[in-house]
Each structure stands twice: as structure tokens, then as C-alpha cells.
Design a protein around this motif. Sequence first.
Motif, mmCIF file in Angstrom:
data_model
loop_
_atom_site.group_PDB
_atom_site.id
_atom_site.type_symbol
_atom_site.label_atom_id
_atom_site.label_comp_id
_atom_site.label_asym_id
_atom_site.label_seq_id
_atom_site.Cartn_x
_atom_site.Cartn_y
_atom_site.Cartn_z
ATOM 1 N N ALA A 1 -19.150 -0.867 42.496
ATOM 2 C CA ALA A 1 -20.172 0.145 42.785
ATOM 3 C C ALA A 1 -20.659 0.781 41.489
ATOM 4 N N GLY A 2 -19.708 1.024 40.563
ATOM 5 C CA GLY A 2 -20.062 1.634 39.284
ATOM 6 C C GLY A 2 -20.984 0.746 38.475
ATOM 7 N N SER A 3 -20.708 -0.555 38.500
ATOM 8 C CA SER A 3 -21.541 -1.503 37.761
ATOM 9 C C SER A 3 -22.956 -1.555 38.336
ATOM 10 N N ILE A 4 -23.036 -1.586 39.685
ATOM 11 C CA ILE A 4 -24.346 -1.631 40.343
ATOM 12 C C ILE A 4 -25.109 -0.330 40.060
ATOM 13 N N LEU A 5 -24.379 0.801 40.133
ATOM 14 C CA LEU A 5 -25.003 2.098 39.863
ATOM 15 C C LEU A 5 -25.516 2.176 38.427
ATOM 16 N N HIS A 6 -24.765 1.578 37.499
ATOM 17 C CA HIS A 6 -25.193 1.617 36.093
ATOM 18 C C HIS A 6 -26.562 0.959 35.941
ATOM 19 N N ARG A 7 -26.717 -0.171 36.617
ATOM 20 C CA ARG A 7 -27.988 -0.885 36.545
ATOM 21 C C ARG A 7 -29.088 -0.126 37.296
ATOM 22 N N ALA A 8 -28.739 0.407 38.479
ATOM 23 C CA ALA A 8 -29.724 1.133 39.283
ATOM 24 C C ALA A 8 -30.203 2.393 38.551
ATOM 25 N N THR A 9 -29.251 3.133 37.938
ATOM 26 C CA THR A 9 -29.651 4.340 37.221
ATOM 27 C C THR A 9 -30.462 3.974 35.978
ATOM 28 N N GLY A 10 -30.143 2.832 35.371
ATOM 29 C CA GLY A 10 -30.933 2.374 34.226
ATOM 30 C C GLY A 10 -32.385 2.164 34.625
#
Lengths: 141, 130
Positions: free
Chosen positions: A24-33
Motif C-alpha cells: 500500500a505504501g509503494s502504491i501510495l508513493h506513486r499515487a501521491t507523486g
Amino acid sequence: MSSWTDKRPMSPHVSIWKWHITMAGSILHRATGCANYVGAAVIVAWLFATAAGPDYYEPLSAVTGSIWGQLILFGFTLSVCYHLLSGLRHLFWDAGKGFNPKFASTMGAIILVSSLALAVAIWLLAGLVPGVDPLHMTGAA
Amino acid sequence: MAGKESIRTPLGKVRGLGSAKHGAGHFITQRVSAIALLFLVPWFLISLIGAVRGGYDGALVWVADPINAVLTLLAVGTALYHMRLGMQVVIEDYIAKHGTRNLLLILNTFICIALFATAAYAVLKIAIAA
């Protein structure tokens, strides 16, 4: 899955993959980017409006000052805070540190909570929450 | 390469080229800009919020300050550079169709450069007029 006849092991697919906080953290990192990409455009629009004069500045300020504008700006602050903290963790990962699964999961949760705390802190300290102004910034500028 | 089997495909051997995607350079510049942003973004966020509270006049005074002007250009420029690299990876990961992918990659570059030109114009105009 009945049509699948190949006996070789199938690559784990997102639909059968248990959700982990690191995932989830990895996906969020990309989404927030991606969200920050849009936010950066808003910042540049603000700079342009400031240079172009009050005729441009006031309409933009009316939008950003509205309740929806404030919600979006808080979301942007949160998005930047998350991407920043998560990005810092990526730099440690690049250095080969922090890969222990238990530690990585704990850090994932800590980063989620602290990015929210950081965003709230920034808004509180800046006096952007109505009725709360700890640094007495209202009227200071 | 004697005694060591190559994992390259026959087509790869004939072409004699490595990956054409400048992977190492991309990796390093993405991280170097990230390190700069670790410092620039917190300053920018806190300082900017102070500026917007003063309305239009406050914003003008804030951008006109020499230190704010230089740091704003650095923060915005580095952020746009970093996000062009990041969006490039997102496009390369999800868009498999050759034409669409190249179109989006070009668009990504154009958007980031256009945003930088706009920011540079705005900051310089305010700072030099002050």
C-alpha cells in the motif's frame, strides 16, 4: 481460472495478492507523486497570478479560499508530506538499509501516521484552521 | 566471454547495444533531486503559507524578497525536474502502446518545461520590478 491449463507456477497477480502495508505504501508513493504533479501546476499558477496582478490573483484566491479549495489544498499538503517521508525511506532503501520485513511494515505504518500528523501540524502552525492560531500569524503579514 | 554463457537474446547480440533507456543516469538524477527537495520543500511549504496569508500584497512582497525568489526558483525547478523523471517512469510502466507512450512522454516533458518557464517568468518579473 478453469481455462488455465499451463502447469507451471503462475506469477502472483494483484487479484490474489494479500494486501501488505509495504505494498500500500509503494502504491501510495506513486499515487501521491502523481497528485503532487497536479499540485505543482497549481503552485506555478499561483506564482503566475501573483506576477500578472490582482485581476488574476483574486479569482484564483477565491477558488483556493473556498471550502473545496481548502480541502484540496489540505489533500495536497498531505500528499506532499507522505511523498516526502516515503521518499526519505526510499533513499535508505537505496543505501541497502531497512529491508527487514517487520521493520519495513512498522515504518510503513509510522510514515502513514506521521505524514498526517505533519500535514495537520503545518496547517495548525500556519493558522489555516479557523479559530486556531498558535503562532499569531493572522494579521502578521 | 569464454566459459560464461551470455543471457543476451540472439537479436540483442546482433544489435550489439545495451538498453537505450539511460537507466543509471535516470536513477541517480532522480535521487539527487530528491535529496535537494528534502530541504527545499519543507522551507517552501512553510514560507509559502505565510505568504498567502498576506493576500495579494503579501504574496508580492514575499516573492520580491531576493532569498525567497532564488529559493522559490530552486524549489520549483528541482520539483519540476524530479516530477518529469517520476512521471516518465509511470508512463513507461503502464503505457505499452508505442505511439501513445511516446506521445505522453513528449507531453510530460513539454508540460514540465512550460511550467518552469512560467514560474521563472513570474518570479523574475516580480523580483526585478521590486
